[in-house]
Design an enzyme around this catalytic site. Sequence first.
Site, PDB file in Angstrom:
ATOM      1  N   PRO A   1      36.139  37.235  38.507  1.00  0.00           N
ATOM      2  CA  PRO A   1      35.681  36.548  39.724  1.00  0.00           C
ATOM      3  C   PRO A   1      36.202  37.232  40.983  1.00  0.00           C
ATOM      4  O   PRO A   1      37.396  37.479  41.100  1.00  0.00           O
ATOM      5  CB  PRO A   1      36.290  35.143  39.579  1.00  0.00           C
ATOM      6  CG  PRO A   1      37.428  35.310  38.616  1.00  0.00           C
ATOM      7  CD  PRO A   1      37.030  36.398  37.689  1.00  0.00           C
TER       8      PRO A   1
ATOM      9  N   THR B   1      35.754  36.909  45.221  1.00  0.00           N
ATOM     10  CA  THR B   1      35.226  36.357  46.477  1.00  0.00           C
ATOM     11  C   THR B   1      34.774  37.494  47.387  1.00  0.00           C
ATOM     12  O   THR B   1      35.512  38.449  47.598  1.00  0.00           O
ATOM     13  CB  THR B   1      36.337  35.527  47.156  1.00  0.00           C
ATOM     14  OG1 THR B   1      36.549  34.358  46.372  1.00  0.00           O
ATOM     15  CG2 THR B   1      35.954  35.129  48.573  1.00  0.00           C
TER      16      THR B   1
ATOM     17  N   GLN C   1      32.634  30.363  38.751  1.00  0.00           N
ATOM     18  CA  GLN C   1      34.018  29.924  38.931  1.00  0.00           C
ATOM     19  C   GLN C   1      34.093  28.801  39.971  1.00  0.00           C
ATOM     20  O   GLN C   1      33.615  28.962  41.102  1.00  0.00           O
ATOM     21  CB  GLN C   1      34.919  31.068  39.388  1.00  0.00           C
ATOM     22  CG  GLN C   1      36.385  30.601  39.422  1.00  0.00           C
ATOM     23  CD  GLN C   1      37.356  31.616  39.972  1.00  0.00           C
ATOM     24  OE1 GLN C   1      37.228  32.045  41.111  1.00  0.00           O
ATOM     25  NE2 GLN C   1      38.329  32.008  39.155  1.00  0.00           N
TER      26      GLN C   1
ATOM     27  N   HIS D   1      39.030  27.641  38.290  1.00  0.00           N
ATOM     28  CA  HIS D   1      40.063  28.501  38.882  1.00  0.00           C
ATOM     29  C   HIS D   1      41.375  27.723  38.920  1.00  0.00           C
ATOM     30  O   HIS D   1      41.575  26.861  39.782  1.00  0.00           O
ATOM     31  CB  HIS D   1      39.635  28.881  40.294  1.00  0.00           C
ATOM     32  CG  HIS D   1      40.404  30.014  40.900  1.00  0.00           C
ATOM     33  ND1 HIS D   1      41.531  30.550  40.327  1.00  0.00           N
ATOM     34  CD2 HIS D   1      40.186  30.732  42.037  1.00  0.00           C
ATOM     35  CE1 HIS D   1      41.977  31.553  41.089  1.00  0.00           C
ATOM     36  NE2 HIS D   1      41.180  31.672  42.142  1.00  0.00           N
TER      37      HIS D   1
ATOM     38  N   ALA E   1      44.273  29.435  38.977  1.00  0.00           N
ATOM     39  CA  ALA E   1      45.179  30.562  39.222  1.00  0.00           C
ATOM     40  C   ALA E   1      45.395  30.769  40.724  1.00  0.00           C
ATOM     41  O   ALA E   1      44.844  30.041  41.563  1.00  0.00           O
ATOM     42  CB  ALA E   1      44.579  31.831  38.600  1.00  0.00           C
TER      43      ALA E   1
ATOM     44  N   TYR F   1      45.576  28.240  44.155  1.00  0.00           N
ATOM     45  CA  TYR F   1      44.565  27.270  44.600  1.00  0.00           C
ATOM     46  C   TYR F   1      44.888  25.880  44.028  1.00  0.00           C
ATOM     47  O   TYR F   1      45.913  25.700  43.382  1.00  0.00           O
ATOM     48  CB  TYR F   1      43.162  27.797  44.266  1.00  0.00           C
ATOM     49  CG  TYR F   1      42.845  28.959  45.183  1.00  0.00           C
ATOM     50  CD1 TYR F   1      42.330  28.727  46.451  1.00  0.00           C
ATOM     51  CD2 TYR F   1      43.152  30.262  44.829  1.00  0.00           C
ATOM     52  CE1 TYR F   1      42.113  29.772  47.332  1.00  0.00           C
ATOM     53  CE2 TYR F   1      42.943  31.327  45.703  1.00  0.00           C
ATOM     54  CZ  TYR F   1      42.415  31.065  46.958  1.00  0.00           C
ATOM     55  OH  TYR F   1      42.227  32.093  47.840  1.00  0.00           O
TER      56      TYR F   1
ATOM     57  N   GLY G   1      44.517  45.033  36.637  1.00  0.00           N
ATOM     58  CA  GLY G   1      44.906  46.442  36.669  1.00  0.00           C
ATOM     59  C   GLY G   1      44.537  47.251  35.441  1.00  0.00           C
ATOM     60  O   GLY G   1      45.083  48.338  35.234  1.00  0.00           O
TER      61      GLY G   1
ATOM     62  N   GLY H   1      38.019  43.520  38.077  1.00  0.00           N
ATOM     63  CA  GLY H   1      37.649  43.044  39.396  1.00  0.00           C
ATOM     64  C   GLY H   1      37.232  44.190  40.293  1.00  0.00           C
ATOM     65  O   GLY H   1      36.039  44.490  40.464  1.00  0.00           O
TER      66      GLY H   1
HETATM   67  C1  LIG Z   1      37.773  41.207  46.625  1.00  0.00           C
HETATM   68  C2  LIG Z   1      38.449  40.349  45.612  1.00  0.00           C
HETATM   69  C3  LIG Z   1      38.202  38.997  45.596  1.00  0.00           C
HETATM   70  C4  LIG Z   1      38.781  38.186  44.624  1.00  0.00           C
HETATM   71  N1  LIG Z   1      38.426  36.857  44.555  1.00  0.00           N
HETATM   72  C5  LIG Z   1      38.823  36.115  43.498  1.00  0.00           C
HETATM   73  C6  LIG Z   1      38.284  34.820  43.264  1.00  0.00           C
HETATM   74  O1  LIG Z   1      37.419  34.309  43.996  1.00  0.00           O
HETATM   75  N2  LIG Z   1      38.730  34.122  42.190  1.00  0.00           N
HETATM   76  C7  LIG Z   1      39.674  34.644  41.336  1.00  0.00           C
HETATM   77  O2  LIG Z   1      40.038  33.987  40.358  1.00  0.00           O
HETATM   78  N3  LIG Z   1      40.188  35.880  41.518  1.00  0.00           N
HETATM   79  C8  LIG Z   1      39.765  36.631  42.559  1.00  0.00           C
HETATM   80  N4  LIG Z   1      40.202  37.921  42.688  1.00  0.00           N
HETATM   81  C9  LIG Z   1      41.113  38.472  41.663  1.00  0.00           C
HETATM   82  C10 LIG Z   1      40.300  39.145  40.544  1.00  0.00           C
HETATM   83  O3  LIG Z   1      39.553  38.212  39.805  1.00  0.00           O
HETATM   84  C11 LIG Z   1      41.226  39.865  39.570  1.00  0.00           C
HETATM   85  O4  LIG Z   1      42.098  38.912  39.029  1.00  0.00           O
HETATM   86  C12 LIG Z   1      42.022  40.962  40.255  1.00  0.00           C
HETATM   87  O5  LIG Z   1      41.178  41.761  41.067  1.00  0.00           O
HETATM   88  C13 LIG Z   1      42.729  41.853  39.238  1.00  0.00           C
HETATM   89  O6  LIG Z   1      41.787  42.517  38.424  1.00  0.00           O
HETATM   90  P1  LIG Z   1      41.483  44.093  38.665  1.00  0.00           P
HETATM   91  O7  LIG Z   1      42.809  44.793  38.658  1.00  0.00           O
HETATM   92  O8  LIG Z   1      40.594  44.503  37.546  1.00  0.00           O
HETATM   93  O9  LIG Z   1      40.842  44.192  40.012  1.00  0.00           O
HETATM   94  C14 LIG Z   1      39.661  38.745  43.669  1.00  0.00           C
HETATM   95  C15 LIG Z   1      39.913  40.116  43.696  1.00  0.00           C
HETATM   96  C16 LIG Z   1      39.307  40.916  44.634  1.00  0.00           C
HETATM   97  C17 LIG Z   1      39.547  42.391  44.604  1.00  0.00           C
END
Ligand SMILES: Cc1cc2nc3c(=O)[nH]c(=O)nc-3n(C[C@H](O)[C@H](O)[C@H](O)COP(=O)(O)O)c2cc1C
Length: 395
Positions: A25, A27, A100, A181, A183, A186, A301, A322
Site C-alpha cells: 500500500p 499513499t 487498505q 491498516h 501499522a 495510525y 526494503g 512499495g
Molecule cells: C509513497 C509511499 C506511501 C506509502 N503509503 C502507505 C500507506 O498508505 N499505507 C501503508 O500501510 N504503508 C504505506 N507506505 C509504506 C509501504 O507500504 C511499505 O511498507 C514501505 O514502502 C516499505 O516497503 P519497500 O521497502 O518495498 O518500499 C508507503 C510508502 C511509500 C513509499
Amino acid sequence: MTAPDLFSPATVGNRAIENRIWFAPCTRHRATIDEIPTPLMAQYYAQRAGAGVIVTEGVNPSPRGRGYDFVPAIYTDEHEAGWRPVTDAVHQRGGTIFMQLMHVGRLSFEEYQPAGAKPVAPSAIQPDPDFRGYTWTCPRPKRAFGQPRALTTAEIHEEIEWHAQAAVRAVRAGMDGIELHAASGYLVNQFLASSVNHRTDSYGGSVANRVRFLLEVVDAIVAAIGAHRTAVKLSPTFYFNDVRDDDWVATFSHAARELSSRGLAFLEVSDYGEYYSYQSETRAVGLMREHYDGFLVANGGYSRGTGADAVAAGHADAISYGALFIANPDLPERFRHGAPLTAPDPTTFYGPPTAQGYTDYPTWDPRAAVGADADSANLAADPSTFIPQADQRGS
Ligand SMILES: Cc1cc2nc3c(=O)[nH]c(=O)nc-3n(C[C@H](O)[C@H](O)[C@H](O)COP(=O)(O)O)c2cc1C
C-alpha cells in the site's frame, strides 16, 4: 515438493494469484479534494495489475478518519462509485486488488474533522512535535499535530461500524477484499501502543485490552464480507508517528495468535530495519511466522534477491514491494527477466495530484535490453527514500 519461488502461483482467500510479488500500500495523493478516486488512479493501478496482489493506498473509512488532502475515502456513495473504474481496470488486466482501510486517528487536524472537532485517538495524547509529530500534506507546509481527544466507548463502537460499512462498500465497488491498516502509527496502531493508549476501559491497559480494538474491527469486517476477503497490516518494530510499546514482542505475539485463529486472507508484516525501529535480535517477520499460521506477506526494503530467498526459505509466502513497484509498474516482468530497475523519485511520492511521477514511469522494453545490467535488478528500496525526513511525510 520443491520450495516456492517468487513466481509460484498461490491461493489467497479464494482467489488464485499468479505470483508472490505484491504491490504494498502506498499513499500517493492523487484523489480529488473530496476524497474521490480519479481516472488517473484507475490507470495507475491497471499498470500494476501484474502484481500477485495490489494493496491500494490507505483509504479513509470514516468521517473522523481523514488526515490529508487528495487521499481517497470509502464512506459515501460518491467514494464507492469512484472506486468502480479502478477495480474494473485492474480486473480487465487479470489483477487482484485489496483496498487498505486507513483511519488516521490523532494524525489529523480540526479542519478535516466533522464540525471542526478535535481529531480522535485512544487517549488525549499529542504526537511529540520533536518526534515526527508533524505532517506535510501537499501542497501545504509542514505543521505540528495538536492534542486529540479520547474516543468515548460508544464512539469506538461507531468507528468499528464505519470500518465494517467501508468494507461492504469496497466489495460492492469490486474490491477482492480489504486490508486493515494496523501499522505505522495510525488509529489501530495507536490502540496497540502502550505509549499512546492510556485508556482505563476495556480498550486499554493490558495487552489483551489494547489488542481488542484491532480484533473487534477485524471481526466486524469478517462478519460483513468474510474472512477470505479480510487482511491486516502490522509493523511490530516500527515506532514511526510516535507510537511506542513497553513490550512489543508480547503485544504483537498476542495479536498474531488471535489473528491466526480467524482464517484471514493474509497478514502483511513490515519491518523497516534501522529506521524508527526497535533494535532487537527478534525481527518482526520471524515473530509473526512463529505465531501466525496463515498466508504471510513480508515487506520492507526487499530486493528481488532477498525476496526470493525469504520465500524459498519459507520465512514468508509473498513479498510486497512499495517504492520499487511505484517506479516499476511491470516489476514482476522485470524480476522474471533480471531486467534493470528504474529508481523511484521521492519528490513525487506524495503529490501533487498529477501524472508526473505517477503514471509516467516506463515499462521495460526487452528490445532495448541488450547488454542490460542484470545485477541492478537487485536494487533494493532505500528506506531513507520513503521514511519522511525533516520536510516530508508518509503513510
Ligand atoms: C509513497 C509511499 C506511501 C506509502 N503509503 C502507505 C500507506 O498508505 N499505507 C501503508 O500501510 N504503508 C504505506 N507506505 C509504506 C509501504 O507500504 C511499505 O511498507 C514501505 O514502502 C516499505 O516497503 P519497500 O521497502 O518495498 O518500499 C508507503 C510508502 C511509500 C513509499
